[in-house]
Design a protein around this motif. Structure first.
Motif, PDB file in Angstrom:
ATOM      1  N   ARG A   9      16.311 -21.734 128.241  1.00 20.10           N
ATOM      2  CA  ARG A   9      16.290 -20.274 128.328  1.00 20.10           C
ATOM      3  C   ARG A   9      16.692 -19.596 127.029  1.00 20.10           C
ATOM      4  O   ARG A   9      16.426 -18.411 126.837  1.00 20.10           O
ATOM      5  CB  ARG A   9      17.225 -19.818 129.448  1.00 20.10           C
ATOM      6  CG  ARG A   9      16.845 -20.369 130.815  1.00 20.10           C
ATOM      7  CD  ARG A   9      15.581 -19.727 131.321  1.00 20.10           C
ATOM      8  NE  ARG A   9      15.170 -20.272 132.618  1.00 20.10           N
ATOM      9  CZ  ARG A   9      14.304 -19.695 133.421  1.00 20.10           C
ATOM     10  NH1 ARG A   9      13.742 -18.563 133.072  1.00 20.10           N
ATOM     11  NH2 ARG A   9      13.961 -20.249 134.568  1.00 20.10           N
ATOM     12  N   ILE A  10      17.361 -20.317 126.138  1.00 23.32           N
ATOM     13  CA  ILE A  10      17.730 -19.774 124.834  1.00 23.32           C
ATOM     14  C   ILE A  10      17.357 -20.784 123.757  1.00 23.32           C
ATOM     15  O   ILE A  10      17.368 -21.994 123.996  1.00 23.32           O
ATOM     16  CB  ILE A  10      19.236 -19.424 124.729  1.00 23.32           C
ATOM     17  CG1 ILE A  10      20.105 -20.622 125.138  1.00 23.32           C
ATOM     18  CG2 ILE A  10      19.556 -18.193 125.559  1.00 23.32           C
ATOM     19  CD1 ILE A  10      21.587 -20.415 124.897  1.00 23.32           C
ATOM     20  N   ALA A  11      17.013 -20.286 122.586  1.00 15.59           N
ATOM     21  CA  ALA A  11      16.664 -21.153 121.467  1.00 15.59           C
ATOM     22  C   ALA A  11      17.087 -20.488 120.174  1.00 15.59           C
ATOM     23  O   ALA A  11      17.055 -19.260 120.048  1.00 15.59           O
ATOM     24  CB  ALA A  11      15.164 -21.428 121.451  1.00 15.59           C
ATOM     25  N   ALA A  12      17.495 -21.308 119.215  1.00 13.42           N
ATOM     26  CA  ALA A  12      17.984 -20.803 117.930  1.00 13.42           C
ATOM     27  C   ALA A  12      17.254 -21.503 116.798  1.00 13.42           C
ATOM     28  O   ALA A  12      17.154 -22.730 116.773  1.00 13.42           O
ATOM     29  CB  ALA A  12      19.488 -21.034 117.802  1.00 13.42           C
ATOM     30  N   GLY A  13      16.727 -20.722 115.861  1.00 10.62           N
ATOM     31  CA  GLY A  13      16.011 -21.265 114.728  1.00 10.62           C
ATOM     32  C   GLY A  13      16.785 -21.103 113.435  1.00 10.62           C
ATOM     33  O   GLY A  13      18.002 -21.013 113.419  1.00 10.62           O
ATOM     34  N   ALA A 211      21.808 -29.664 119.183  1.00 10.84           N
ATOM     35  CA  ALA A 211      22.047 -30.094 117.802  1.00 10.84           C
ATOM     36  C   ALA A 211      21.511 -29.066 116.826  1.00 10.84           C
ATOM     37  O   ALA A 211      20.332 -28.696 116.894  1.00 10.84           O
ATOM     38  CB  ALA A 211      21.388 -31.445 117.545  1.00 10.84           C
ATOM     39  N   GLY A 212      22.364 -28.594 115.920  1.00 11.75           N
ATOM     40  CA  GLY A 212      21.934 -27.746 114.829  1.00 11.75           C
ATOM     41  C   GLY A 212      21.674 -28.579 113.600  1.00 11.75           C
ATOM     42  O   GLY A 212      21.644 -29.815 113.662  1.00 11.75           O
ATOM     43  N   SER A 213      21.502 -27.931 112.470  1.00 10.00           N
ATOM     44  CA  SER A 213      21.217 -28.690 111.259  1.00 10.00           C
ATOM     45  C   SER A 213      22.337 -29.666 110.922  1.00 10.00           C
ATOM     46  O   SER A 213      22.095 -30.839 110.655  1.00 10.00           O
ATOM     47  CB  SER A 213      20.978 -27.739 110.087  1.00 10.00           C
ATOM     48  OG  SER A 213      19.738 -27.090 110.218  1.00 10.00           O
ATOM     49  N   ALA A 248      22.563 -23.256 122.430  1.00  4.46           N
ATOM     50  CA  ALA A 248      21.478 -23.527 121.491  1.00  4.46           C
ATOM     51  C   ALA A 248      22.050 -23.465 120.082  1.00  4.46           C
ATOM     52  O   ALA A 248      22.642 -22.451 119.700  1.00  4.46           O
ATOM     53  CB  ALA A 248      20.348 -22.521 121.647  1.00  4.46           C
ATOM     54  N   ALA A 249      21.883 -24.524 119.334  1.00  2.85           N
ATOM     55  CA  ALA A 249      22.384 -24.598 117.972  1.00  2.85           C
ATOM     56  C   ALA A 249      21.238 -24.414 116.996  1.00  2.85           C
ATOM     57  O   ALA A 249      20.269 -25.182 117.009  1.00  2.85           O
ATOM     58  CB  ALA A 249      23.081 -25.938 117.726  1.00  2.85           C
ATOM     59  N   GLY A 250      21.322 -23.390 116.160  1.00  2.40           N
ATOM     60  CA  GLY A 250      20.334 -23.174 115.121  1.00  2.40           C
ATOM     61  C   GLY A 250      20.750 -23.856 113.841  1.00  2.40           C
ATOM     62  O   GLY A 250      21.603 -24.740 113.828  1.00  2.40           O
TER      63      GLY A 250
END
Length: 285
Positions: A9-13, A211-213, A248-250
């Motif tokens: 439901r959520i996403a981070a770029g 997982a983010g960068s 959500a990890a961007g």
């Protein structure tokens, strides 16, 4: 047996955030008029994905993907390598977006990919019995119904060494690391983030992971949030968060979806990607 597919439901770029409302429309935050925010008119959306890439002087452009309840897929944004060419996809049950590519799980358990082929991260068409996929910068991870994982793409830091993993319920992929959540609530890590392994491996009762960068975020039973890794932009400042059901990890920011549909954000907001205070989303699959 009924197969459960993840609906994010959520996403981070890299520079933007995306969320699905209870009505099936999509909200975005980030650079005004950026092409990855052109989601007006999207409807009947049940899941979203945001193309992510590590923060660097030569990165930033991205794309957004939406899964509709009828199994079709929409995409908008940067399309230099065909990562948005998903109009003909059908029977899709799960999606993921990485750097210059889009991944999908089909109802029969196979996978599809659109976009960049150079590093081999889109070479997933032979995968089967899938329930979910995850897209990192240069590698892709698939979660099988039997709780095992498969990987494709760049493995120079060991991020694709998942062959021995068992009893998994979720997977996530960052820049040069891979994270998995086991059915008993533990977290497994592979790849370049060796300095975080001890901390992340000590987490228990985890119900969701992202997982983010360079960082990893998890929701634990009861709605609290854990984070480990790079915190140079405050992306790991989540200790005070409560009643969270998804994260959500961007690249350098983190989102948290609360049980009431509100969205928390922390970390880099140079492009407005953390401007989610007015959001109210659907908090259930």
């Amino acid at each position: 047996m009924t197969t459960c597919y993840p609906h994010t439901r959520i996403a981070a770029g890299r520079r933007h955030s995306v969320g699905v409302t209870a009505q099936g429309s999509v909200l975005t935050a980030g650079i005004p008029k950026a092409e990855e925010r052109r989601v007006e008119g999207w409807n009947s959306i049940v899941a979203v994905a945001a193309g992510n890439v590590h923060t660097a002087s030569n990165t930033g452009r991205s794309h957004t993907v939406g899964l509709r309840e009828d199994g079709t897929v929409l995409a908008t944004g940067w399309n230099n390598e065909g990562q948005c060419d998903v109009d003909e996809w059908t029977d899709v049950v799960s999606i993921a977006a990485g750097w210059r590519r889009t991944l999908a799980v089909i109802a029969n358990g196979t996978a599809r990919a659109a976009g960049r082929r150079n590093e081999g991260a889109s070479d997933i068409e032979g995968w089967n019995e899938l329930v979910a996929v995850a897209a990192g910068d240069w590698h892709s991870i698939g979660l099988r119904a039997d709780g095992t994982a498969v990987a494709a793409g760049n493995n120079r830091r060991g991020q694709c060494e998942v062959a021995g993993w068992r009893d998994l319920r979720a997977v996530a992929a960052g820049y040069l690391h891979t994270v998995a959540l086991t059915r008993d609530g533990r977290v497994i890590v592979a790849g370049d983030r060796a300095s975080w392994v001890e901390e992340v491996s000590a987490w228990r009762d985890v119900v969701a992971v992202s997982a983010g960068s360079y960082h990893t975020v998890a929701v634990v039973a009861g709605g609290q949030v854990r984070a480990a890794g790079d915190n140079s932009r405050g992306q790991c400042d989540v200790a005070s968060w409560r009643d969270v059901v998804a994260v959500a990890a961007g690249s350098t920011h983190t989102l948290g979806l609360r049980s009431d549909g509100s969205v928390l954000a922390t970390g880099n907001s140079d492009d407005g990607q953390c401007d989610t205070v007015s959001w109210y989303l659907s908090s259930t699959d």
